[in-house]
Design an enzyme around this catalytic site. Structure first.
Site, mmCIF file in Angstrom:
data_model
loop_
_atom_site.group_PDB
_atom_site.id
_atom_site.type_symbol
_atom_site.label_atom_id
_atom_site.label_comp_id
_atom_site.label_asym_id
_atom_site.label_seq_id
_atom_site.Cartn_x
_atom_site.Cartn_y
_atom_site.Cartn_z
ATOM 1 C CD1 TRP A 1 -23.126 44.450 -16.014
ATOM 2 C CD2 TRP A 1 -22.848 43.126 -14.242
ATOM 3 N NE1 TRP A 1 -21.866 44.679 -15.523
ATOM 4 C CE2 TRP A 1 -21.665 43.871 -14.427
ATOM 5 C CE3 TRP A 1 -22.907 42.217 -13.184
ATOM 6 C CZ2 TRP A 1 -20.555 43.737 -13.604
ATOM 7 C CZ3 TRP A 1 -21.802 42.087 -12.353
ATOM 8 C CH2 TRP A 1 -20.639 42.849 -12.570
ATOM 9 C CG HIS A 2 -24.532 39.102 -11.995
ATOM 10 N ND1 HIS A 2 -25.427 40.114 -11.740
ATOM 11 C CD2 HIS A 2 -23.632 39.142 -10.973
ATOM 12 C CE1 HIS A 2 -25.094 40.732 -10.627
ATOM 13 N NE2 HIS A 2 -24.009 40.177 -10.149
ATOM 14 N N GLY A 3 -24.414 37.441 -16.414
ATOM 15 C CA GLY A 3 -24.042 36.371 -17.315
ATOM 16 C C GLY A 3 -25.106 36.062 -18.346
ATOM 17 C CG PHE B 1 -20.138 37.331 -13.274
ATOM 18 C CD1 PHE B 1 -20.733 36.337 -14.025
ATOM 19 C CD2 PHE B 1 -20.088 37.184 -11.908
ATOM 20 C CE1 PHE B 1 -21.286 35.224 -13.424
ATOM 21 C CE2 PHE B 1 -20.642 36.075 -11.279
ATOM 22 C CZ PHE B 1 -21.240 35.095 -12.044
#
Length: 486
Positions: A324-326, A486
C-alpha cells in the site's frame, strides 16, 4: 496545498471565518467545506479533482442502490463494483509501471524478452487515503453497519474533508460522516486544544522531521562512504524523521478539524515507547492498521483460526500494508520483515500482552521496560532502512556496511564529528523531544495536558518557546510531507 506553506496560513483563517459566519446554517457550512476542500486539493493539480469527484459520486450512488435491494447477489455485485473501480484507479496510477517493469523483467529472465511501454503517470496526491475512506463507507453499508446517506453534500464533505484528505487519518464513515449531519459549535476549550495540537504538529514536522531529514538524506544518499556507526545514526535519524513528519501531519490535521468542530481519530499513540512489535503496530498509523484489521485481517479469519492460517493472515496483512505504501520491492520487504518480527509474538500468544501505557502511573520505566523499548525501537529502525532505501540493493548494501563497519577507527572519527560538530544541536533537540513525548504519553498528543495546571504565564512562556524554536530551526524552503507520495 502544504500545511507548512504561506498559502495554507492565508487559506485557513479565511475558511475558518466564513465557516463560523454560517454557524446556524448546516447545509451552507457543508457546502463551504466541499468548496474549500476542492480548492485545497486542486492547489496541486486541478485535473485530479475529477478522480475524487468520480469516486465520491460512484460510492454515493452505490450506497443508495444497496439500500434498495435485499438480494444477496445484487448487493455483492454492487460491493465488488465499488471495490474494483476504486482499487482499479488506485492500481493504475500507483502500480501500472511497477507491474509492467517486473513483467518485462520476468520474461527477459526466462529468455523471452518483450517490450513494454511505461507511462509517464503522475500519482494523484492522497489517492491511497481517500480511496480507503470511500471504501469504508461502501463496505459498512453493505454489511448494514451504516445507513446510506441521502445527503450528497455531506457525503462529498466526508470524502474530501481537507484537514485529513491527503495523508489521513483514514476516517471510517461510521465515525466521521454522522458529524456532518449535526450542528457544530465553536467551543473555546476544543479550539484552544486544537491550536495546541497544531503547534505540536508543526514542531514535529519543522524542527524534528525536517532537521533529521537533512542528515538522514545525506547519510542514505552517500551510504557507501560512511562506516557502520554513522549508518546507524542515519537509520535513527530517519526513524525520527518519518515519525515527526507523519505524526506531525496527523496532529495538524486533527487540530485543524477541531477548529471546525470535528473530532478525528488518534493516528499515533507514542509508538516509539512500545515494548514489543505488536504494541508498536497498535500505536503506529492507527487508522491504517485498524482499517486493514477490520476489512482484511478479520474477514480472513484473523488469529481465531489454526496456527497455519493465522501465520498466513499475518503475512498477508503486513505484505499488503507494505505494498500500500508504494510500488517498490523495498516496501514489500519492509512489510515482510515486520511480519517476521510479529510472528514470535503471535505463536507464543503474547501479541496482546502490552495493552496499557508503559510505566503506567510511574515516572520512569523499569529496567526491563527500558530494554524492551530500546529493542523494539532498534528493530523498527532497521526495518525503516528498507522503507527509506531506493531499492533492495541499496538497503542490502546499507545494512551490510552498518553491521560490517561498526568499530572501524575512521568510522568512529566520522561519527564523532557528525555528533559533536554537525548534528550536535539536533541530538539535543531529540533528547528534549523524547522527554516531552514521555511526559505526555498518556495524552492524545504530548503537550495536551503538559503544564495545564500551571498559571497562564508559565503556559504561554512554554508555548512561545516552542514557537521560537520552530522559527529558528525551520527550513527556509517548504518541504512536502513524506506520506504525500503514498
Amino acid at each position: 496545498m502544504l500545511f507548512n506553506s504561506i498559502d495554507f496560513v492565508v487559506f485557513l483563517p479565511i475558511v475558518f471565518f466564513f465557516y463560523w459566519l454560517l454557524r446556524e446554517k448546516l447545509k451552507l457550512q457543508n457546502i463551504l467545506i466541499v468548496i474549500a476542500s476542492y480548492l485545497f486539493y486542486g492547489w496541486w493539480d486541478w485535473r485530479f479533482l475529477t478522480l475524487i469527484a468520480f469516486s465520491t459520486a460512484l460510492d454515493y450512488r452505490i450506497g443508495l442502490q444497496l439500500s434498495k435491494t435485499d438480494n444477496p447477489r445484487n448487493r455483492k455485485l454492487l460491493l465488488w463494483c465499488s471495490i474494483v473501480i476504486n482499487l482499479g484507479f488506485l492500481g493504475f496510477f500507483k502500480y501500472y509501471n511497477f507491474f509492467l517493469d517486473n513483467f518485462v523483467t520476468a520474461f527477459s529472465f526466462l529468455g523471452n524478452p518483450i517490450n513494454g511501454q511505461s507511462l509517464n503517470i503522475i500519482l494523484p496526491v492522497g489517492i491511497s487515503f481517500y480511496t480507503f475512506q470511500t471504501l469504508s463507507y461502501t463496505i459498512d453499508v453493505y454489511k448494514r453497519k451504516l445507513t446510506p446517506t441521502n445527503d450528497f453534500v455531506a457525503f462529498a464533505a466526508f470524502v474530501s474533508f481537507f484537514p485529513q484528505l491527503v495523508a489521513g487519518p483514514i476516517e471510517r464513515a461510521t465515525h466521521l460522516l454522522p458529524q456532518f449531519y449535526s450542528q457544530r459549535q465553536l467551543e473555546y476549550r476544543q479550539a484552544v486544544n486544537g491550536l495546541r495540537q497544531i503547534l505540536w504538529g508543526f514542531f514535529k514536522k519543522l524542527v524534528i522531521a525536517d532537521n533529521c531529514a537533512k542528515y538522514a538524506n545525506e547519510i542514505f544518499d552517500m551510504s557507501n562512504q560512511y562506516g557502520g556507526t554513522t549508518l546507524l545514526l542515519g537509520a535513527i535519524f530517519f526513524a525520527f524523521q518519518i515519525y515527526g513528519d507523519f505524526s506531525g501531519y496527523s496532529d495538524i490535521a486533527i487540530g485543524t478539524a477541531r477548529l471546525f468542530g470535528f473530532k478525528l481519530m488518534q493516528n499515533f499513540a507514542f509508538p516509539y515507547f512500545s515494548r514489543d512489535m505488536a504494541e508498536f503496530w497498535r500505536r503506529w498509523h492507527i487508522s491504517l492498521s485498524t482499517w486493514f484489521r477490520d476489512y482484511v485481517y478479520i474477514p480472513l479469519g484473523g488469529s481465531r483460526v489454526n496456527k497455519r492460517f493465522a501465520i498466513r493472515n499475518t503475512f498477508i496483512i503486513f505484505i499488503v500494508s507494505g505494498f500500500w505504501h508504494g510500488a517498490n520491492w523495498t516496501f514489500i520487504a519492509w512489510g515482510l520483515l515486520n511480519a517476521l518480527y510479529f510472528l514470535p509474538l503471535l505463536l507464543s500468544g503474547n501479541n496482546r500482552k502490552n495493552l496499557n501505557p508503559v510505566a503506567d502511573k510511574r515516572i520512569l520505566p523499569s529496567v526491563k521496560e527500558l530494554f524492551q523499548i530500546i529493542l523494539t525501537f532498534a528493530l523498527t529502525s532497521l526495518a525503516w532502512v528498507f522503507f527509506r532505501a531506493e531499492n533492495i540493493q541499496h538497503a542490502s548494501d546499507y545494512l551490510t556496511h552498518l553491521f560490517g563497519g561498526l568499530y572501524l577507527k575512521q568510522n568512529l572519527v566520522d561519527t564523532y564529528v557528525l555528533i559533536f560538530y554537525k548534528a550536535g544541536y539536533l541530538i539535543v533537540l531529540l533528547m528534549v523531544f523524547i522527554i516531552l513525548e514521555w511526559l505526555g504519553r498518556n495524552s492524545k498528543f504530548a503537550i495536551e495536558h503538559l503544564l495545564i495546571r500551571q498559571n497562564r504565564f508559565v503556559r504561554w512562556t512554554f508555548y512561545y518557546c516552542i514557537i521560537i524554536v520552530i522559527a529558528f530551526y525551520m527550513p527556509t524552503t517548504e518541504s512536502p510531507f513524506i506520506y504525500f507520495q503514498f
